[in-house]
Scaffold this motif. Structure first.
Motif, short mmCIF file in Angstrom:
data_model
loop_
_atom_site.label_atom_id
_atom_site.label_comp_id
_atom_site.label_asym_id
_atom_site.label_seq_id
_atom_site.Cartn_x
_atom_site.Cartn_y
_atom_site.Cartn_z
N ASN A 1 0.71 -1.26 -0.01
CA ASN A 1 -0.01 -0.06 0.09
C ASN A 1 0.92 1.18 -0.16
N ASP B 1 1.15 6.44 -7.22
CA ASP B 1 0.05 7.29 -7.59
C ASP B 1 0.73 8.79 -7.66
N HIS B 2 1.75 9.21 -6.63
CA HIS B 2 2.52 10.21 -7.03
C HIS B 2 3.21 10.38 -7.83
N THR C 1 0.87 4.09 -2.94
CA THR C 1 0.83 5.58 -2.77
C THR C 1 1.99 6.33 -3.56
#
Length: 374
Positions: free
Chosen positions: A329, A336-337, A333
């Protein structure tokens, strides 16, 4: 209780002995065949919870037919015959003899709810194992056109499965699983493609330090080669300090950090840091993608190890699996950034497309042939 194989096992012999859940299924079916009214007490279980096809067929038939009058059921086998006929629509090999055997070997019909919970517990383990195996396989499937999207979808399905298990099995003290994590894969040298990608990143990042400063989503843990990870630390340290960045300053920083060990020559590092091609952003996304898929594969293996241990309770599976997913997870993140559109005004030099990573640029330079040992 004697060992009583299911009817169709004679045609397809299984070398593995029946597991405890098999006898729980037999006991529950025997209880329901003897006292059909007990079905009202176990409405939460579904046919797919049964591990054996013949047992699924029998339970489906029992649940489909109306319960007989208790007095009449005690006098004749009419309802049992109807159950057998209905079950035959889903599986072959069932006999009247097997139904009577189930009734005879049931220890106590009043324990039907306990048998049900045993079956549900084993079904939860098998379901979680299926999702973990799917995550493991997806993360290593080289045929996928969008491997990250497919892998994250498998992780989402696994997370949803855990949420369902957490709702059905309440927490209890001592919930951490005791199952040891599986051993890591045998250490091997990083493959040539991964090494080349890391080398191109280091060279292009040295040539474009301003762009490197925006890549905080990439960490040293994402690199496959320890020396490359150390050089990335050198680059990020220089950019954070606002110091000049070029091959020579990076080489000097590498010396200060103790990277120039035996087998790591200054000339070789300078050669590595000048072989540019493409952009830091592109190579960084490639490295981060590889790291994400590797972590997903390791996460799936760890959860599979939990499901392989019959001593692990359902809630221990939930807690252990959620902890195993934490690293994935965190990587998600950062992914996604890295791949989300840049907010207006935050990086005026250029904007970028959303996932997936862009098609690789034509290579205008080849990776340096000088290999630097770990």
């Amino acid at each position: 209780m004697s060992v009583t194989p299911a009817p169709d096992e004679d045609d397809h012999p299984d070398t593995h002995p029946p597991q405890p859940v098999y006898y729980a299924e037999q006991a529950l079916l025997g209880a329901l065949l003897l006292q059909p009214h007990r079905l009202n007490d176990i409405t939460e279980i579904e046919p797919d919870a049964f591990s054996h096809p013949a047992h699924r067929a029998l339970f489906t038939a029992i649940r489909t037919l109306a319960a007989p009058d208790p007095a009449q059921h005690a006098k004749n086998t009419k309802w049992l015959d109807e159950v057998l006929a209905t079950a035959h629509e889903h599986t072959r090999g069932l006999t009247t003899s097997y139904l009577h055997t189930l009734i005879q070997i049931c220890p106590s019909p009043s324990h039907a709810s306990a048998y049900t919970r045993m079956i549900e517990t084993d079904h939860a383990r098998r379901t979680l194992e299926h999702h973990a195996h799917r995550l493991t396989q997806t993360a290593t499937d080289a045929t996928l056109s969008q491997p990250v999207a497919a892998t994250l979808a498998a992780a989402d399905a696994l997370t949803a499965c855990l949420a369902d298990l957490a709702a059905r099995f309440p927490p209890h003290p001592g919930s951490l699983p005791r199952t040891p994590a599986p051993p890591p894969p045998q250490a091997q040298d990083a493959d040539d493609e991964a090494v080349d990608e890391e080398r191109f990143l280091l060279a292009t990042a040295t040539a474009h330090p301003a762009e490197t400063a925006q890549m905080r989503w990439l960490t040293v843990q994402d690199f496959t080669h320890p020396l490359h990870a150390g050089l990335w630390q050198c680059l990020t340290a220089l950019t954070r300090r606002g110091a000049p960045v070029d091959p020579v300053t990076v080489l000097w920083e590498a010396q200060q950090r103790g990277l120039l060990t035996a087998g790591v020559e200054p000339a070789g590092l300078l050669n590595l840091l000048t072989a540019t091609a493409g952009s830091p952003q592109y190579w960084g996304e490639r490295i981060l993608q590889r790291s994400l898929l590797t972590t997903a594969h390791e996460t799936g293996r760890r959860i599979e190890a939990y499901t392989d241990d019959p001593a692990t309770t359902p809630y221990q599976l939930v807690i252990g699996s959620r902890r195993a997913l934490a690293d994935l997870n965190a990587l998600r993140t950062r992914w996604d950034h890295a791949t989300s559109p840049t907010p207006p005004g935050s990086r005026p030099t250029r904007t970028r497309a959303a996932t997936p990573p862009r098609t690789g640029p034509p290579r205008t330079a080849t990776p340096p042939t000088t290999r630097i040992s770990r």
